[in-house]
Design a protein around this motif. Sequence first.
Motif, PDB file in Angstrom:
ATOM      1  N   LYS A   1     -66.866 126.527 -31.830  1.00 60.84           N
ATOM      2  CA  LYS A   1     -68.015 126.333 -32.713  1.00 60.84           C
ATOM      3  C   LYS A   1     -67.968 127.346 -33.845  1.00 60.84           C
TER       4      LYS A   1
ATOM      5  N   THR B   1     -70.204 123.656 -37.702  1.00 60.24           N
ATOM      6  CA  THR B   1     -69.287 122.600 -37.296  1.00 60.24           C
ATOM      7  C   THR B   1     -68.652 123.000 -35.968  1.00 60.24           C
ATOM      8  N   SER B   2     -67.910 122.087 -35.369  1.00 56.69           N
ATOM      9  CA  SER B   2     -67.240 122.372 -34.105  1.00 56.69           C
ATOM     10  C   SER B   2     -66.042 121.448 -33.963  1.00 56.69           C
TER      11      SER B   2
ATOM     12  N   SER C   1     -65.886 115.850 -39.403  1.00 59.42           N
ATOM     13  CA  SER C   1     -66.835 114.883 -38.849  1.00 59.42           C
ATOM     14  C   SER C   1     -68.077 115.562 -38.276  1.00 59.42           C
ATOM     15  N   GLN C   2     -67.946 116.812 -37.808  1.00 62.37           N
ATOM     16  CA  GLN C   2     -69.074 117.528 -37.231  1.00 62.37           C
ATOM     17  C   GLN C   2     -69.770 118.447 -38.231  1.00 62.37           C
TER      18      GLN C   2
END
Length: 301
Positions: free
Chosen positions: A166, A203-204, A213-214
């Motif tokens: 993360k 994000t992660s 995408s996150q």
Amino acid sequence: MQAAGLNLPLKLEDARLEWKNGHRNATIARASAFGADWSGSVNDAPALDDSAGNNWKFQLHADHLDATDLDLWFGPRARPNWLQRLLPSLLGKSDSSAKPSELLRRVTAEGDLEADSLAIEKIKLAHARAHVAFRDLHLEVRDAEAEWAGGTARGSVSAVFSVPPKYEILAQIDHANLSELPWSAHWAKYWSGAASGKLHLTTSGVGRDALVSQLAGTGELRLKSLELQGWDVGSSMDTGTLHTGASRWVSGEGEFTIHDRAVQFDSLVLENPHVKHATPPLGRQHRFFPGPQAHFRARRS
């Protein structure tokens, strides 16, 4: 010199290595690694507790760092299954016979890092420096500062290499030149002015696709002496038809969010002494990856 966990060898061209009274010290006049030339010092310090391993202190300078080069040295794409071998438990491997490597978990390091230039895809930073600390699979980058787009960027980064990893980024931009922002090849032909603001990103995941995408975030934007070439916004709104030309605003401010690969302005107000243009909520959406066509709506008040 081959090193555990690195895909490529280090090249020590001019360095002094000393092991004395149980302490190790390295003074580097010139070394090549991670696509850069390095100088500085690295030394170990007494452990902070009873854990295995050493506490490393460093003062390092690089001429140029590029995220692409770092990926070649560290990333699993350069050495298939490298990350799986290094941290199998963190990646959720169910094979009970696989023992997680303690290499990264045992690393404790802290120090100051400088780079004449730093590239992260289209973002080009100059004279970057930061205080970096790594302990128990937790990375903290504090007091980071660099020159960007004619202005200054400051911030911090926190990364926890859990399952999945993360990341959190806080950044503040001051007096960046809009014409130097790297958003598109022809951006500088249409926009000029100065921009400042704040940004919070999270994000992660592992790999670029997962990170993008996150990606989510919020931000604030302040503009000065803004100019747009090719579209006369005021005349277009007066007549209800498109007018080419130029639009100028003394100042502007707004808030935006980042989600689902898009930047969306929740509010944006552009002001001149006698006129104000404002976008209602959901007023502007900019896709920075392939997706629906961007649109812009404005009202005059």
